[in-house]
Design a protein around this motif. Structure first.
Motif, mmCIF file in Angstrom:
data_model
loop_
_atom_site.group_PDB
_atom_site.id
_atom_site.type_symbol
_atom_site.label_atom_id
_atom_site.label_comp_id
_atom_site.label_asym_id
_atom_site.label_seq_id
_atom_site.Cartn_x
_atom_site.Cartn_y
_atom_site.Cartn_z
ATOM 1 N N PRO A 45 0.812 -1.227 0.000
ATOM 2 C CA PRO A 45 0.000 0.000 0.000
ATOM 3 C C PRO A 45 0.848 1.282 0.000
ATOM 4 N N LEU A 46 1.952 1.273 0.739
ATOM 5 C CA LEU A 46 2.823 2.456 0.765
ATOM 6 C C LEU A 46 3.495 2.656 -0.594
ATOM 7 N N LEU A 47 3.931 1.571 -1.206
ATOM 8 C CA LEU A 47 4.585 1.661 -2.508
ATOM 9 C C LEU A 47 3.594 2.080 -3.591
ATOM 10 N N ALA A 48 2.360 1.613 -3.470
ATOM 11 C CA ALA A 48 1.333 1.955 -4.460
ATOM 12 C C ALA A 48 1.047 3.451 -4.491
ATOM 13 N N LYS A 49 1.233 4.127 -3.356
ATOM 14 C CA LYS A 49 0.960 5.572 -3.273
ATOM 15 C C LYS A 49 2.201 6.420 -3.541
ATOM 16 N N ALA A 50 3.351 5.790 -3.680
ATOM 17 C CA ALA A 50 4.601 6.540 -3.854
ATOM 18 C C ALA A 50 4.617 7.239 -5.208
ATOM 19 N N PRO A 51 5.018 8.508 -5.227
ATOM 20 C CA PRO A 51 5.126 9.192 -6.527
ATOM 21 C C PRO A 51 6.287 8.624 -7.341
ATOM 22 N N VAL A 52 6.073 8.475 -8.641
ATOM 23 C CA VAL A 52 7.106 7.954 -9.526
ATOM 24 C C VAL A 52 8.352 8.826 -9.445
ATOM 25 N N SER A 53 8.166 10.119 -9.275
ATOM 26 C CA SER A 53 9.302 11.050 -9.195
ATOM 27 C C SER A 53 10.191 10.749 -7.983
ATOM 28 N N ALA A 54 9.596 10.222 -6.897
ATOM 29 C CA ALA A 54 10.389 9.847 -5.717
ATOM 30 C C ALA A 54 11.075 8.507 -5.944
ATOM 31 N N LEU A 55 10.389 7.589 -6.610
ATOM 32 C CA LEU A 55 10.964 6.256 -6.855
ATOM 33 C C LEU A 55 12.153 6.322 -7.804
ATOM 34 N N ASP A 56 12.049 7.137 -8.845
ATOM 35 C CA ASP A 56 13.150 7.146 -9.814
ATOM 36 C C ASP A 56 14.360 7.946 -9.338
ATOM 37 N N LYS A 57 14.277 8.494 -8.137
ATOM 38 C CA LYS A 57 15.457 9.125 -7.529
ATOM 39 C C LYS A 57 16.336 8.090 -6.818
ATOM 40 N N ILE A 58 15.781 6.903 -6.598
ATOM 41 C CA ILE A 58 16.561 5.816 -5.993
ATOM 42 C C ILE A 58 17.549 5.329 -7.044
ATOM 43 N N PRO A 59 18.841 5.279 -6.706
ATOM 44 C CA PRO A 59 19.832 4.822 -7.693
ATOM 45 C C PRO A 59 19.451 3.474 -8.311
ATOM 46 N N VAL A 61 17.017 2.892 -10.311
ATOM 47 C CA VAL A 61 15.588 2.803 -10.622
ATOM 48 C C VAL A 61 15.274 3.861 -11.680
ATOM 49 N N THR A 62 15.018 3.405 -12.896
ATOM 50 C CA THR A 62 14.655 4.313 -13.978
ATOM 51 C C THR A 62 13.190 4.695 -13.838
ATOM 52 N N GLN A 63 12.767 5.680 -14.611
ATOM 53 C CA GLN A 63 11.363 6.086 -14.558
ATOM 54 C C GLN A 63 10.457 4.938 -14.991
ATOM 55 N N GLU A 64 10.878 4.217 -16.021
ATOM 56 C CA GLU A 64 10.088 3.073 -16.501
ATOM 57 C C GLU A 64 9.974 1.988 -15.422
ATOM 58 N N LYS A 65 11.086 1.684 -14.778
ATOM 59 C CA LYS A 65 11.088 0.678 -13.711
ATOM 60 C C LYS A 65 10.212 1.148 -12.548
ATOM 61 N N ALA A 66 10.301 2.435 -12.211
ATOM 62 C CA ALA A 66 9.501 2.995 -11.120
ATOM 63 C C ALA A 66 8.006 2.855 -11.421
ATOM 64 N N GLN A 67 7.630 3.132 -12.658
ATOM 65 C CA GLN A 67 6.219 3.008 -13.042
ATOM 66 C C GLN A 67 5.744 1.569 -12.936
ATOM 67 N N LYS A 68 6.571 0.630 -13.394
ATOM 68 C CA LYS A 68 6.195 -0.793 -13.345
ATOM 69 C C LYS A 68 6.078 -1.284 -11.901
ATOM 70 N N ILE A 69 7.025 -0.878 -11.070
ATOM 71 C CA ILE A 69 7.012 -1.306 -9.660
ATOM 72 C C ILE A 69 5.777 -0.768 -8.952
ATOM 73 N N ARG A 70 5.481 0.506 -9.189
ATOM 74 C CA ARG A 70 4.303 1.100 -8.536
ATOM 75 C C ARG A 70 3.010 0.474 -9.050
ATOM 76 N N ALA A 71 2.923 0.243 -10.359
ATOM 77 C CA ALA A 71 1.720 -0.383 -10.929
ATOM 78 C C ALA A 71 1.518 -1.786 -10.352
ATOM 79 N N ALA A 72 2.602 -2.532 -10.192
ATOM 80 C CA ALA A 72 2.511 -3.873 -9.602
ATOM 81 C C ALA A 72 2.047 -3.792 -8.150
ATOM 82 N N ALA A 73 2.528 -2.807 -7.414
ATOM 83 C CA ALA A 73 2.122 -2.633 -6.009
ATOM 84 C C ALA A 73 0.637 -2.277 -5.909
ATOM 85 N N GLN A 74 0.133 -1.534 -6.896
ATOM 86 C CA GLN A 74 -1.292 -1.167 -6.885
ATOM 87 C C GLN A 74 -2.191 -2.381 -7.119
ATOM 88 N N GLN A 75 -1.639 -3.402 -7.780
ATOM 89 C CA GLN A 75 -2.405 -4.639 -8.033
ATOM 90 C C GLN A 75 -1.941 -5.785 -7.126
#
Length: 199
Positions: A45-59, A61-75
Motif C-alpha cells: 500500500p505504501l509503494l502503491a501511493k509513492a510518486p514515480v518522481s520519488a521512486l526514480d530518484k533511488i539509484p 531505478v529508472t522512470q520506466e522501472k519505477a512506473q512498473k514497480i508502482r503499478a505492480a504494487a497497486q495490483q
C-alpha cells in the motif's frame, strides 16, 4: 557475517507476504536499490501511493522501472498489508544495511592491517582470487610454512577427497568437509570463477 546472512534470509522469507511483486528482484541477492526502496516503502500500500518522481530518484531505478514497480504494487496480492508488518520489514532492512556497512568497515580495517603482507600479494596473483579473498585466506590459514606439505593444508581446509568402501571397491564421495569451513567458503567463488574462465 552470519547475523547479516540470517537477517537477509528473514527479509527474503517475509517479502513474499508483504511485497510479493518485488521477490523477482532478489534472485541475485538484496541489491542496494531494493533495500533503499523497502526502507522507504516497506509495504505494497505504501509503494502503491509513492510518486514515480520519488521512486526514480533511488539509484538504479529508472522512470520506466519505477512506473512498473508502482503499478505492480497497486495490483498487489500481498497477504500482509498492515503497518506492523511494514515496520517489521523496515526494521530488518535497516538492520541488514547496518550489518553490511559494519562488515565493510571491518573488512577495510583488516585489509589495512594485513593487505600489504607478501602472502596476500602472492595469493592475489592467482587468477580468480581477489584482494579480500587473499586477506581472508591469510587470516584463516596463517603462515603457510606451518604446514609440512600441500596435503596437510588441503586436509586442514577440508578439501581432501572422501571415500567410502563397499564390496565393489572404493567410491569417491567428494570432499571431506572435515576442516576449516571458512577456507572453503572463501575459495568457493574463486573456484567457480576459475572453472569458468580458465579451462
Amino acid at each position: 557475517i552470519s547475523r547479516s546472512a540470517d537477517v537477509a534470509n528473514e527479509i527474503q522469507s517475509l517479502l513474499p507476504q508483504i511485497q510479493p511483486e518485488l521477490v523477482q528482484f532478489t534472485r541475485g541477492g538484496l541489491s542496494p536499490w531494493l533495500l533503499k526502496l523497502l526502507e522507504k516503502y516497506p509495504s505494497a500500500p505504501l509503494l502503491a501511493k509513492a510518486p514515480v518522481s520519488a521512486l526514480d530518484k533511488i539509484p538504479s531505478v529508472t522512470q520506466e522501472k519505477a512506473q512498473k514497480i508502482r503499478a505492480a504494487a497497486q495490483q498487489s496480492v500481498a497477504g500482509l498489508r498492515d503497518e506492523s508488518a511494514a515496520e517489521a520489514l523496515r526494521f530488518l532492512v535497516q538492520e541488514y544495511r547496518f550489518q553490511s556497512e559494519n562488515i565493510e568497515r571491518q573488512q577495510a580495517r583488516l585489509y589495512e592491517l594485513v593487505g600489504q603482507h607478501r602472502q596476500v600479494e602472492l595469493l592475489s596473483s592467482i587468477p580468480g582470487i581477489g584482494a579480500w579473498t587473499a586477506v581472508a585466506l591469510l587470516v584463516e590459514i596463517g603462515d603457510i610454512a606451518n604446514f609440512p606439505n600441500p596435503e596437510s593444508l588441503v586436509a586442514y581446509a577440508g578439501l581432501d577427497p572422501s571415500y567410502s568402501k563397499s564390496g565393489d571397491g572404493e567410491i569417491r564421495r567428494g570432499i571431506s568437509k572435515k576442516g576449516n569451513p571458512h577456507i572453503r567458503g572463501a575459495l568457493y567463488m574463486p573456484a567457480q570463477t576459475a572453472a569458468m574462465r580458465n579451462p
